[in-house]
Design a protein around this motif. Structure first.
Motif, mmCIF file in Angstrom:
data_model
loop_
_atom_site.group_PDB
_atom_site.id
_atom_site.type_symbol
_atom_site.label_atom_id
_atom_site.label_comp_id
_atom_site.label_asym_id
_atom_site.label_seq_id
_atom_site.Cartn_x
_atom_site.Cartn_y
_atom_site.Cartn_z
ATOM 1 N N ARG A 153 0.819 -1.205 0.000
ATOM 2 C CA ARG A 153 0.000 0.000 0.000
ATOM 3 C C ARG A 153 0.857 1.261 0.000
ATOM 4 O O ARG A 153 1.896 1.316 0.641
ATOM 5 C CB ARG A 153 -0.945 -0.006 1.202
ATOM 6 C CG ARG A 153 -1.946 -1.161 1.146
ATOM 7 C CD ARG A 153 -2.865 -1.187 2.354
ATOM 8 N NE ARG A 153 -3.783 -2.316 2.245
ATOM 9 C CZ ARG A 153 -4.960 -2.267 1.627
ATOM 10 N NH1 ARG A 153 -5.357 -1.130 1.059
ATOM 11 N NH2 ARG A 153 -5.731 -3.320 1.564
ATOM 12 N N HIS A 154 0.384 2.263 -0.741
ATOM 13 C CA HIS A 154 1.081 3.545 -0.812
ATOM 14 C C HIS A 154 1.018 4.211 0.556
ATOM 15 O O HIS A 154 -0.043 4.254 1.193
ATOM 16 C CB HIS A 154 0.413 4.438 -1.861
ATOM 17 C CG HIS A 154 1.213 5.639 -2.247
ATOM 18 N ND1 HIS A 154 1.364 6.732 -1.418
ATOM 19 C CD2 HIS A 154 1.919 5.912 -3.370
ATOM 20 C CE1 HIS A 154 2.119 7.630 -2.015
ATOM 21 N NE2 HIS A 154 2.473 7.160 -3.202
ATOM 22 N N SER A 157 -1.798 7.254 0.413
ATOM 23 C CA SER A 157 -3.197 6.919 0.125
ATOM 24 C C SER A 157 -3.672 5.667 0.851
ATOM 25 O O SER A 157 -4.865 5.448 0.992
ATOM 26 C CB SER A 157 -3.387 6.723 -1.381
ATOM 27 O OG SER A 157 -2.690 5.550 -1.815
ATOM 28 N N SER A 161 -0.903 0.679 -5.506
ATOM 29 C CA SER A 161 -0.530 1.678 -6.503
ATOM 30 C C SER A 161 -0.064 1.019 -7.791
ATOM 31 O O SER A 161 1.031 0.448 -7.856
ATOM 32 C CB SER A 161 0.578 2.589 -5.964
ATOM 33 O OG SER A 161 1.058 3.444 -6.973
ATOM 34 N N THR A 163 0.737 2.703 -10.344
ATOM 35 C CA THR A 163 1.862 3.542 -10.776
ATOM 36 C C THR A 163 3.170 3.024 -10.212
ATOM 37 O O THR A 163 4.178 2.916 -10.921
ATOM 38 C CB THR A 163 1.640 5.000 -10.341
ATOM 39 O OG1 THR A 163 0.492 5.523 -11.022
ATOM 40 C CG2 THR A 163 2.855 5.850 -10.658
#
Length: 483
Positions: A153-154, A157, A161, A163
């Motif tokens: 997990r980012h 956020s 992700s 990205t």
């Protein structure tokens, strides 16, 4: 009606009878609770501690017991006793898992699956720790913590992700082989019964005359390959987040446990210096034309654990667990995992995690490890608590030493991209796919790239183009169709 059996006595953890498991002690019916109610404190304190940290990777998993039976003679390659004769049977435990998700993740997610096998041999436990793919995303353990962070997990956020994943992959072209497998049909198996397993790394065998051979392990499913599409998997997840766990458990309960044909690829030691690829690079496969599969045995699962937490959640696998006749290799990812896996278990489960019943070897374990958490044995005759000693303590066995490596080199931090083609084997895999398989590959990649910045997409597509122009074109068309 037959009389019900007398239930056993409820006790404290110290074995004393427990008189009341429904009511706390208090100063009168409406009074405050008493600190002397050790039974209440024990229950609350234990509840606070009844979870151990989940695995950083491979957190969501299932497992079962079974047997490995030798069907092929490989004694010319290894002196390991579990391969000693046709028909010999060894008890095993296999744990399957997804890699990226937490313990609450859904089983039917597109992800690499872990495939870890513990062999309870007469010479100690041998752990073969692999995946359902023959390759991995990276070839150097220095990159492993960074890679795993892209799958988690980012920090801002608290969301997964896309990205981060594609940014890392597009900057690490060695990942392309595994990425292509992950987004192919085999990246989403319908259950653990319907996928292959691989040792993935290169290991070694050594025989009675101390000759070394390099070896790759393959577990070929005998229950048939079955895979979900993304759309099918979304429907499964909406109905059952434990689809693979349920499928495995129910099949074994019905007496229809899964089985795999176990095979090896064998390479003579010094041939590793002359292959056109690095045979110790876990992002590469050994071509079967050069090193054909040799059948070794059959692995079958036939018994579910009695207690999931005790036997599967606490099951601890590490490639450092080997037996005489089986050894390591210069595979850098394997070398890193030899340390990291056992250390993860010491942190997550406890210092003496190998004393737990599921992890304990069937033959006596005699070490000079000292105290610490989970030291629950009470060895007698503690005069021999160090080594060497004069009090008849356990002594080393020189015969168990594996032969020295005949491959040598200078110590340095090598850039393994130099002269190492990360596209040729992916091209061969892509050319094996038919039109429909390619179309699903393109669509799966495009779906996973949703929301990724254009510059990262362009960088990744450039890698696809180096594999085959049709690979890049197909992904671009899928992205355009996605809008």
């Amino acid at each position: 009606m037959p009389e019900k059996p007398v239930p056993p006595i409820l006790t404290t953890t110290a074995g004393s009878p427990w008189p009341d498991n429904q009511n706390s002690q208090s100063a009168g019916p409406r009074g405050p609770l008493l600190m002397q109610d050790y039974q209440l404190l024990e229950k609350l304190a234990h509840q606070n501690r009844e979870r151990i940290s989940e695995r950083v990777v491979h957190a969501k998993g299932s497992g079962a017991y079974g047997t490995f039976t030798v069907t092929g003679d490989i004694r010319s390659y290894t002196c390991a006793k579990l391969f000693g004769e046709i028909g010999r049977t060894t008890d095993i435990l296999i744990r399957f898992s997804t890699v990226a998700g937490e313990r609450g993740a859904a089983d039917a997610e597109r992800d690499v699956r872990g495939f870890a096998v513990k062999f309870y041999t007469e010479e100690g436990n041998w752990d073969l720790v692999g995946n359902n793919t023959p390759v991995f995303f990276i070839r150097d353990p220095m990159k492993f913590p960074d890679f795993i962070r892209t799958q988690k997990r980012h920090p801002r956020s608290n969301l997964r992700s896309a990205t981060a994943m594609w940014d890392f992959w597009s900057l690490s072209p060695e990942s392309l082989h595994q990425v292509t497998i992950l987004f192919s049909d085999r990246g989403l198996p319908q259950g653990y019964r319907h996928m292959n397993g691989y040792g993935s790394h290169t290991y070694s065998f050594w025989n009675e005359v101390r000759e070394r051979y390099w070896v790759k392990f393959h577990f070929k499913t005998l229950d048939g390959h079955r895979h979900w599409t993304n759309q099918e998997a979304a429907s499964v997840v909406a109905q059952d987040r434990e689809s693979a766990q349920r499928d495995l458990y129910d099949a074994i309960e019905r007496g229809n446990g899964p089985s795999w044909k176990v095979c090896v690829q064998i390479m003579p030691e010094l041939e590793a210096e002359h292959t056109r690829y690095n045979p110790f690079d876990v992002t590469k496969v050994w071509p079967h034309d050069d090193y054909p599969l040799i059948e070794v045995g059959i692995a079958r699962l036939n018994r579910n654990p009695d207690h999931y937490f005790a036997e599967i959640e606490q099951a601890s696998f590490s490639p450092s667990n080997i037996v005489p006749g089986i050894g390591f290799s210069p595979d850098k990812m394997l070398q890193g995992r030899i340390f990291a896996y056992a250390d993860a278990h010491r942190h997550r489960v406890g210092t003496h995690y190998e004393m737990l019943p599921v992890n304990r070897p069937i033959n006596p374990a005699r070490t000079y490890h000292a105290d610490g958490a989970m030291r629950f044995d009470a060895p007698r005759g503690m005069d021999a608590y160090y080594e060497p000693n004069s009090f008849n303590g356990p002594v080393e066995q020189k015969w168990a030493q594996e032969p020295p490596l005949r491959i040598s080199g200078d110590a340095a931090r090598y850039d393994h991209r130099d002269g190492n083609d990360d596209y040729i084997q992916v091209r061969a895999l892509f050319h094996l796919m038919n039109f429909a398989q390619r179309e699903r590959l393109f669509g799966n990649i495009a779906a996973a790239m949703r929301g990724v910045p254009a510059e990262i997409v362009d960088r990744q597509v450039a890698h696809f183009a180096r594999v085959d122009p049709d690979y890049a074109l197909g992904v671009l068309e899928a992205l355009a169709h996605q809008g």
